[in-house]
Design an enzyme around this catalytic site. Structure first.
Site, PDB file in Angstrom:
ATOM      1  N   HIS A 132      -3.223   7.228   2.028  1.00  0.00           N
ATOM      2  CA  HIS A 132      -3.587   5.758   1.815  1.00  0.00           C
ATOM      3  C   HIS A 132      -4.883   5.582   2.310  1.00  0.00           C
ATOM      4  CE1 HIS A 132      -3.996   1.592   1.106  1.00  0.00           C
ATOM      5  NE2 HIS A 132      -3.776   1.357   2.315  1.00  0.00           N
ATOM      6  N   ASN A 157     -10.311  -0.173  -0.224  1.00  0.00           N
ATOM      7  CA  ASN A 157      -8.704   0.056  -0.119  1.00  0.00           C
ATOM      8  C   ASN A 157      -8.176  -0.554  -1.308  1.00  0.00           C
ATOM      9  OD1 ASN A 157      -6.256  -0.491   0.384  1.00  0.00           O
ATOM     10  ND2 ASN A 157      -6.170  -1.031   2.501  1.00  0.00           N
ATOM     11  N   CYS A 190       0.612  -1.344   0.183  1.00  0.00           N
ATOM     12  CA  CYS A 190      -0.071   0.002   0.205  1.00  0.00           C
ATOM     13  C   CYS A 190       0.899   1.322   0.089  1.00  0.00           C
ATOM     14  CB  CYS A 190      -0.991   0.051   1.139  1.00  0.00           C
ATOM     15  SG  CYS A 190      -1.925  -1.547   1.077  1.00  0.00           S
TER      16      CYS A 190
HETATM   17  N1  COA Z   1     -17.636  -9.036   9.294  1.00  0.00           N
HETATM   18  C1  COA Z   1     -18.306  -9.220  10.569  1.00  0.00           C
HETATM   19  N2  COA Z   1     -17.442  -9.331  11.443  1.00  0.00           N
HETATM   20  C2  COA Z   1     -16.140  -9.377  11.311  1.00  0.00           C
HETATM   21  C3  COA Z   1     -15.649  -9.162  10.102  1.00  0.00           C
HETATM   22  C4  COA Z   1     -16.386  -9.013   8.910  1.00  0.00           C
HETATM   23  N3  COA Z   1     -16.012  -8.797   7.883  1.00  0.00           N
HETATM   24  N4  COA Z   1     -14.154  -9.148  10.234  1.00  0.00           N
HETATM   25  C5  COA Z   1     -13.828  -9.401  11.614  1.00  0.00           C
HETATM   26  N5  COA Z   1     -15.087  -9.645  12.061  1.00  0.00           N
HETATM   27  C6  COA Z   1     -15.010  -9.874  13.645  1.00  0.00           C
HETATM   28  C7  COA Z   1     -13.918 -10.548  14.033  1.00  0.00           C
HETATM   29  O1  COA Z   1     -13.995 -11.927  14.011  1.00  0.00           O
HETATM   30  C8  COA Z   1     -14.256 -10.259  15.609  1.00  0.00           C
HETATM   31  O2  COA Z   1     -14.973 -10.991  16.253  1.00  0.00           O
HETATM   32  P1  COA Z   1     -14.854 -11.559  17.843  1.00  0.00           P
HETATM   33  O3  COA Z   1     -14.880 -10.544  18.416  1.00  0.00           O
HETATM   34  O4  COA Z   1     -16.123 -12.295  18.086  1.00  0.00           O
HETATM   35  O5  COA Z   1     -13.515 -12.153  17.672  1.00  0.00           O
HETATM   36  C9  COA Z   1     -14.735  -8.855  15.413  1.00  0.00           C
HETATM   37  O6  COA Z   1     -15.258  -8.858  14.154  1.00  0.00           O
HETATM   38  C10 COA Z   1     -13.611  -7.851  15.855  1.00  0.00           C
HETATM   39  O7  COA Z   1     -12.500  -8.043  14.974  1.00  0.00           O
HETATM   40  P2  COA Z   1     -11.390  -7.268  14.826  1.00  0.00           P
HETATM   41  O8  COA Z   1     -10.085  -7.687  14.081  1.00  0.00           O
HETATM   42  O9  COA Z   1     -10.884  -6.766  16.435  1.00  0.00           O
HETATM   43  O10 COA Z   1     -11.789  -5.883  14.091  1.00  0.00           O
HETATM   44  P3  COA Z   1     -11.228  -4.366  13.994  1.00  0.00           P
HETATM   45  O11 COA Z   1     -12.276  -3.504  14.445  1.00  0.00           O
HETATM   46  O12 COA Z   1      -9.957  -4.323  14.322  1.00  0.00           O
HETATM   47  O13 COA Z   1     -11.507  -4.281  12.546  1.00  0.00           O
HETATM   48  C11 COA Z   1     -10.214  -4.663  10.540  1.00  0.00           C
HETATM   49  C12 COA Z   1     -11.068  -5.076  11.594  1.00  0.00           C
HETATM   50  C13 COA Z   1      -9.732  -5.361   9.549  1.00  0.00           C
HETATM   51  C14 COA Z   1     -11.425  -3.894   9.583  1.00  0.00           C
HETATM   52  C15 COA Z   1      -9.442  -3.384  10.933  1.00  0.00           C
HETATM   53  O14 COA Z   1      -8.428  -3.976  11.959  1.00  0.00           O
HETATM   54  C16 COA Z   1      -8.428  -2.595   9.973  1.00  0.00           C
HETATM   55  O15 COA Z   1      -8.906  -1.861   9.348  1.00  0.00           O
HETATM   56  N6  COA Z   1      -6.914  -2.905  10.024  1.00  0.00           N
HETATM   57  C17 COA Z   1      -6.248  -2.141   9.149  1.00  0.00           C
HETATM   58  C18 COA Z   1      -6.556  -2.921   7.966  1.00  0.00           C
HETATM   59  C19 COA Z   1      -5.466  -2.241   6.696  1.00  0.00           C
HETATM   60  O16 COA Z   1      -5.856  -0.945   6.696  1.00  0.00           O
HETATM   61  N7  COA Z   1      -4.728  -2.713   6.026  1.00  0.00           N
HETATM   62  C20 COA Z   1      -4.285  -2.128   5.039  1.00  0.00           C
HETATM   63  C21 COA Z   1      -2.851  -2.053   5.520  1.00  0.00           C
HETATM   64  S1  COA Z   1      -2.308  -0.743   4.299  1.00  0.00           S
END
Ligand code: COA
Length: 339
Positions: free
Chosen positions: A260, A290, A112
């Site tokens: 980004h 993204n 990214c």
């Molecule tokens: N739909 C529904 N539930 C989901 C899900 C989806 N698509 N993806 C994850 N969950 C659930 C998880 O299983 C977890 O459940 P649990 O509490 O029962 O274990 C819960 O949602 C929370 O998961 P978590 O990973 O802690 O959520 P989060 O708030 O961190 O959001 C992302 C997840 C991936 C959206 C977030 O971490 C993120 O945006 N990270 C950066 C991603 C990014 O920018 N990547 C590119 C890098 S350049």
């Protein structure tokens, strides 16, 4: 006289198939509400099978060249995580599609952060008088590496391409104040100890294709979302702060934070950490998801098309991605004609 780089043209391209959250919710255990609340994303675009990264890149590149009023450029630099083939690089194919056979063309892989890295290498080509114009493209068909069984990544990424034409300008030392279209300075960094956080594990020298069937899922993109979120805000804030200091700008000088498009919550946390108000944050993640290396030029071109920039606006660009990698630069918006 010093040679530096200015922005001369911009363009972008999205494949036609729009995939709203509701459609993903029919294919995996997720919901429109979860995706919107956690990421800010409402929809993304996926390329149809048969459409490649070089196809998207060539479309965006042609539009950027048209915006610059150029039928040719001297070099092509492509930032991508999803090349058409593992070997060779995709940029020569893009150059060929644009009628630029014979010109230098190479890929930059910084996930990214790729577009910021590619911009930096393009500025180097111009500063060293290797060429007078460079087409810098960020293009992805991220849908080709997403694991349909992984809801944590499949709802985030989308396909698309954005491109800029840079040209060299000569200015004497005395008149070095950044003018319209000037790009730089840069801040770039990496930390390979975090490479497992954003990765495709199989298919390279480590987990070779020829030896074993890869462990389930290893042929796909994977990401440790929560840790990536934390590092993204921290690294981009530090890098953006460093580049502001190098440019001699204060946070209050920034007209647009164009970073980004990883997650809307990341964009807002970064703006908060930098002391930049929310209404100065450029965000198109709701409409495109993204798009990794394509996200910054795509967001900039869409804002340009919507007439949101005026000449002289000061933009702060920052990115974070796999590697881990990060990078930032500043750009003073030029007087580009609207298409
Ligand atoms: N739909 C529904 N539930 C989901 C899900 C989806 N698509 N993806 C994850 N969950 C659930 C998880 O299983 C977890 O459940 P649990 O509490 O029962 O274990 C819960 O949602 C929370 O998961 P978590 O990973 O802690 O959520 P989060 O708030 O961190 O959001 C992302 C997840 C991936 C959206 C977030 O971490 C993120 O945006 N990270 C950066 C991603 C990014 O920018 N990547 C590119 C890098 S350049």
């Amino acid at each position: 006289m010093t040679r530096s780089a200015v922005l001369a043209g911009i363009g972008s391209f999205l494949p036609p198939r729009c995939v709203p959250n509701a459609q993903l919710a029919t294919q995996m255990d997720t919901s429109d509400e979860w995706i919107r609340m956690r990421t800010g994303i409402r929809q993304r675009y996926f390329a149809e099978p048969g459409t490649t990264t070089s196809d998207l890149a060539a479309e965006a590149g042609a539009r950027a060249m048209k915006s610059a009023g150029l039928a040719e450029v001297d070099a092509v630099v492509l930032a991508t995580t999803t090349p058409d083939r593992p070997c060779p690089a995709t940029a020569p194919a893009v150059a060929a599609k644009l009628g630029l056979v014979g010109r230098p063309a190479y890929d930059v892989q910084a996930v990214c952060t790729g577009f910021v890295y590619a911009l930096a290498t393009a500025c180097g080509l111009l500063a060293m008088s290797c060429v007078d114009t460079v087409l810098v493209i960020g293009a992805e068909t991220f849908s080709t590496i997403l694991n349909p069984a992984d809801r944590t990544t499949s709802v985030i990424f989308g396909d698309g391409a954005g491109a800029m034409v840079l040209r060299a300008t000569e200015s004497d030392e005395a008149g070095q104040a950044p003018g319209n279209g000037t790009i730089g300075p840069f801040d770039l960094g990496s930390d390979g100890t975090g490479r497992d956080l954003i990765t495709v594990r199989a298919g390279g020298a480590e987990q070779r294709r020829s030896c074993l069937t890869p462990a389930p899922g290893d042929e796909y993109f994977s990401m440790a979302g929560r840790e990536v979120f934390r590092q993204a805000v921290e690294r981009m804030a530090r890098s953006a702060g460093a580049v502001l200091a190098r440019a001699g700008w204060q946070a209050g000088d920034v007209d647009w934070l164009a970073c980004h498009q990883a997650n809307l919550r990341i964009l807002l946390s970064l703006a908060d950490a930098l002391g930049i108000p929310e209404n100065r944050v450029l965000a198109n993640i709701a409409e495109v998801g993204n798009t990794s290396a394509a996200s910054i030029p795509l967001a900039l071109d869409q804002a340009h098309q919507a007439g949101r920039f005026k000449p002289g606006d000061r933009l702060l660009l920052s990115a974070f991605g796999g590697g881990l990698t990060w990078g930032s630069t500043v750009l003073t918006w030029p007087d580009l004609t609207h298409p």
